[in-house]
Design an enzyme around this catalytic site. Structure first.
Site, PDB file in Angstrom:
ATOM      1  N   SER A  13      29.530  23.937  16.510  1.00 56.02           N
ATOM      2  CA  SER A  13      29.197  22.935  17.519  1.00 56.02           C
ATOM      3  C   SER A  13      29.222  23.547  18.913  1.00 56.02           C
ATOM      4  O   SER A  13      30.246  24.089  19.343  1.00 56.02           O
ATOM      5  CB  SER A  13      30.189  21.773  17.456  1.00 56.02           C
ATOM      6  OG  SER A  13      30.026  20.936  18.591  1.00 56.02           O
ATOM      7  N   HIS A  36      25.120  22.822  15.632  1.00 56.47           N
ATOM      8  CA  HIS A  36      25.386  21.394  15.750  1.00 56.47           C
ATOM      9  C   HIS A  36      25.369  21.019  17.230  1.00 56.47           C
ATOM     10  O   HIS A  36      26.121  21.576  18.026  1.00 56.47           O
ATOM     11  CB  HIS A  36      26.751  21.075  15.128  1.00 56.47           C
ATOM     12  CG  HIS A  36      27.025  19.615  14.949  1.00 56.47           C
ATOM     13  ND1 HIS A  36      26.514  18.883  13.901  1.00 56.47           N
ATOM     14  CD2 HIS A  36      27.764  18.747  15.689  1.00 56.47           C
ATOM     15  CE1 HIS A  36      26.931  17.628  13.989  1.00 56.47           C
ATOM     16  NE2 HIS A  36      27.679  17.523  15.070  1.00 56.47           N
ATOM     17  N   ASP A  38      25.847  18.078  19.883  1.00 55.94           N
ATOM     18  CA  ASP A  38      26.412  16.747  20.088  1.00 55.94           C
ATOM     19  C   ASP A  38      25.804  16.086  21.317  1.00 55.94           C
ATOM     20  O   ASP A  38      25.930  16.599  22.436  1.00 55.94           O
ATOM     21  CB  ASP A  38      27.930  16.842  20.274  1.00 55.94           C
ATOM     22  CG  ASP A  38      28.638  17.236  18.989  1.00 55.94           C
ATOM     23  OD1 ASP A  38      28.529  16.491  18.010  1.00 55.94           O
ATOM     24  OD2 ASP A  38      29.304  18.288  18.972  1.00 55.94           O
ATOM     25  N   MET A  40      26.030  12.728  23.509  1.00 60.16           N
ATOM     26  CA  MET A  40      26.871  11.552  23.762  1.00 60.16           C
ATOM     27  C   MET A  40      26.394  10.853  25.039  1.00 60.16           C
ATOM     28  O   MET A  40      26.015  11.515  26.005  1.00 60.16           O
ATOM     29  CB  MET A  40      28.334  11.966  23.927  1.00 60.16           C
ATOM     30  CG  MET A  40      28.879  12.815  22.805  1.00 60.16           C
ATOM     31  SD  MET A  40      30.629  13.214  23.077  1.00 60.16           S
ATOM     32  CE  MET A  40      30.844  14.544  21.889  1.00 60.16           C
ATOM     33  N   HIS A  69      23.369  15.669  16.490  1.00 57.16           N
ATOM     34  CA  HIS A  69      24.247  14.535  16.150  1.00 57.16           C
ATOM     35  C   HIS A  69      24.249  13.569  17.333  1.00 57.16           C
ATOM     36  O   HIS A  69      24.803  13.866  18.392  1.00 57.16           O
ATOM     37  CB  HIS A  69      25.663  15.060  15.867  1.00 57.16           C
ATOM     38  CG  HIS A  69      26.660  13.997  15.554  1.00 57.16           C
ATOM     39  ND1 HIS A  69      28.012  14.240  15.486  1.00 57.16           N
ATOM     40  CD2 HIS A  69      26.522  12.667  15.282  1.00 57.16           C
ATOM     41  CE1 HIS A  69      28.653  13.129  15.202  1.00 57.16           C
ATOM     42  NE2 HIS A  69      27.768  12.152  15.074  1.00 57.16           N
ATOM     43  N   MET A  71      25.552  10.595  19.114  1.00 55.54           N
ATOM     44  CA  MET A  71      26.641   9.620  19.299  1.00 55.54           C
ATOM     45  C   MET A  71      26.244   8.736  20.469  1.00 55.54           C
ATOM     46  O   MET A  71      26.803   8.822  21.570  1.00 55.54           O
ATOM     47  CB  MET A  71      27.959  10.358  19.541  1.00 55.54           C
ATOM     48  CG  MET A  71      28.482  11.035  18.290  1.00 55.54           C
ATOM     49  SD  MET A  71      29.870  12.140  18.596  1.00 55.54           S
ATOM     50  CE  MET A  71      28.976  13.679  18.870  1.00 55.54           C
ATOM     51  N   MET A 140      32.731  11.537   9.687  1.00 57.09           N
ATOM     52  CA  MET A 140      33.534  12.047  10.795  1.00 57.09           C
ATOM     53  C   MET A 140      35.000  12.158  10.367  1.00 57.09           C
ATOM     54  O   MET A 140      35.559  11.212   9.793  1.00 57.09           O
ATOM     55  CB  MET A 140      33.428  11.129  12.007  1.00 57.09           C
ATOM     56  CG  MET A 140      32.050  11.079  12.647  1.00 57.09           C
ATOM     57  SD  MET A 140      31.534  12.680  13.332  1.00 57.09           S
ATOM     58  CE  MET A 140      32.778  12.945  14.608  1.00 57.09           C
ATOM     59  N   GLY A 145      33.504  11.695  19.969  1.00 56.90           N
ATOM     60  CA  GLY A 145      33.549  11.610  21.428  1.00 56.90           C
ATOM     61  C   GLY A 145      34.131  12.819  22.116  1.00 56.90           C
ATOM     62  O   GLY A 145      33.773  13.123  23.246  1.00 56.90           O
ATOM     63  N   PHE A 146      35.043  13.527  21.450  1.00 58.43           N
ATOM     64  CA  PHE A 146      35.706  14.664  22.083  1.00 58.43           C
ATOM     65  C   PHE A 146      35.933  15.772  21.062  1.00 58.43           C
ATOM     66  O   PHE A 146      36.222  15.513  19.897  1.00 58.43           O
ATOM     67  CB  PHE A 146      37.063  14.258  22.685  1.00 58.43           C
ATOM     68  CG  PHE A 146      36.937  13.284  23.825  1.00 58.43           C
ATOM     69  CD1 PHE A 146      36.737  13.737  25.121  1.00 58.43           C
ATOM     70  CD2 PHE A 146      36.996  11.921  23.601  1.00 58.43           C
ATOM     71  CE1 PHE A 146      36.602  12.836  26.169  1.00 58.43           C
ATOM     72  CE2 PHE A 146      36.867  11.011  24.637  1.00 58.43           C
ATOM     73  CZ  PHE A 146      36.671  11.474  25.932  1.00 58.43           C
ATOM     74  N   GLY A 148      38.037  19.324  19.767  1.00 59.04           N
ATOM     75  CA  GLY A 148      39.425  19.790  19.772  1.00 59.04           C
ATOM     76  C   GLY A 148      40.437  18.869  19.135  1.00 59.04           C
ATOM     77  O   GLY A 148      41.641  19.097  19.247  1.00 59.04           O
ATOM     78  N   ASP A 178      32.786  16.591  10.141  1.00 54.79           N
ATOM     79  CA  ASP A 178      32.788  17.012  11.542  1.00 54.79           C
ATOM     80  C   ASP A 178      34.078  16.550  12.190  1.00 54.79           C
ATOM     81  O   ASP A 178      34.342  15.356  12.250  1.00 54.79           O
ATOM     82  CB  ASP A 178      31.569  16.390  12.241  1.00 54.79           C
ATOM     83  CG  ASP A 178      31.496  16.726  13.726  1.00 54.79           C
ATOM     84  OD1 ASP A 178      32.342  17.489  14.222  1.00 54.79           O
ATOM     85  OD2 ASP A 178      30.568  16.223  14.387  1.00 54.79           O
ATOM     86  N   GLY A 179      34.877  17.524  12.645  1.00 56.25           N
ATOM     87  CA  GLY A 179      36.091  17.199  13.384  1.00 56.25           C
ATOM     88  C   GLY A 179      37.317  17.891  12.840  1.00 56.25           C
ATOM     89  O   GLY A 179      37.687  17.685  11.685  1.00 56.25           O
TER      90      GLY A 179
END
Length: 221
Positions: A13, A36, A38, A40, A69, A71, A140, A145-146, A148, A178-179
């Site tokens: 990502s 990937h 992201d 948002m 992706h 979001m 997910m 949203g974030f 780490g 993812d995550g």
């Protein structure tokens, strides 16, 4: 399909990349299967990242396919533009789409793979009838949203249920997580049936990015 025989795809990502040197950061992950991306909008999730113009730029210079992706709110309106931009795969959230079947079909018509994402607390069962419309299902393993965040083990049983449903339907849909994906948590997700893995900080936070990608691949197998 047995765990050993299942394909394994690593999608780093760029949310964890250095955006001031994005082209070099993309080249650094050229051994991965896809990048990937992201997107948002600060509406569907409480964060704002890159949008369509940056994705178009990434598409021009990326050595590997784009896994976008979204979001975002109202993906029915906005998602097709990312397919038109050349993304290999476009993921929309089930919680945000008004007409997910229509959207999935539109993405395929535009030459992109269609993918649908579910937040950690969204059950998979109401959406299993949509599997024939999808090329990938993203579960997910953190709240979107974030970057780490820590891997939520509570999602593992849902991964197992999704894998069973995909196999029962013929096994053609990729199952992505993812995550919080690390060399430890990727084993847990792979054992539960995931075959496609998004990793941000565990790749871009490593001294040797290519070695980190290969380490994840090895751990998933």
């Amino acid at each position: 399909m047995s765990h050993a025989a299942r394909p394994c795809a690593i999608h780093p990502s760029i949310l964890s990349a250095d955006f001031m040197r994005l082209e070099a950061e993309l080249q650094a992950i050229s051994t991965a299967d896809a990048v990937h991306v992201d997107v948002m909008d600060n509406h569907f999730v409480p964060n704002l990242t890159l949008g369509l113009p940056i994705v178009q730029g990434v598409q021009r210079v990326s050595p590997i396919p784009l896994d976008v992706h979204l979001m975002i709110a109202d993906p029915d309106r906005w998602a097709p533009a990312y397919a038109e931009a050349g993304a290999a795969s476009v993921t929309f959230h089930a919680e945000a789409a008004a007409a997910p079947i229509k959207l999935a079909r539109t993405l395929r018509e535009l030459g992109s793979k269609s993918a649908m994402a579910l937040r950690p607390a969204t059950p998979v069962e109401p959406f299993l009838d949509l599997l024939p419309e999808l090329d990938m299902l993203l579960l997910m393993t953190v709240e979107p949203g974030f970057g780490g965040q820590a891997f939520l083990e509570v999602v593992v049983p849902k991964i197992r249920r999704a894998r069973a449903a995909i196999d029962a339907a013929g096994g053609t849909v990729a199952l992505q997580v993812d995550g919080g994906v690390t060399t430890q948590t990727i084993r847990m997700a792979a054992d539960a049936g995931a075959d496609t893995f998004v990793a941000g900080s565990s790749v871009y936070g490593a001294e040797d990015v290519a070695a980190a990608i290969e380490g994840l691949r090895h751990a998933a197998r």
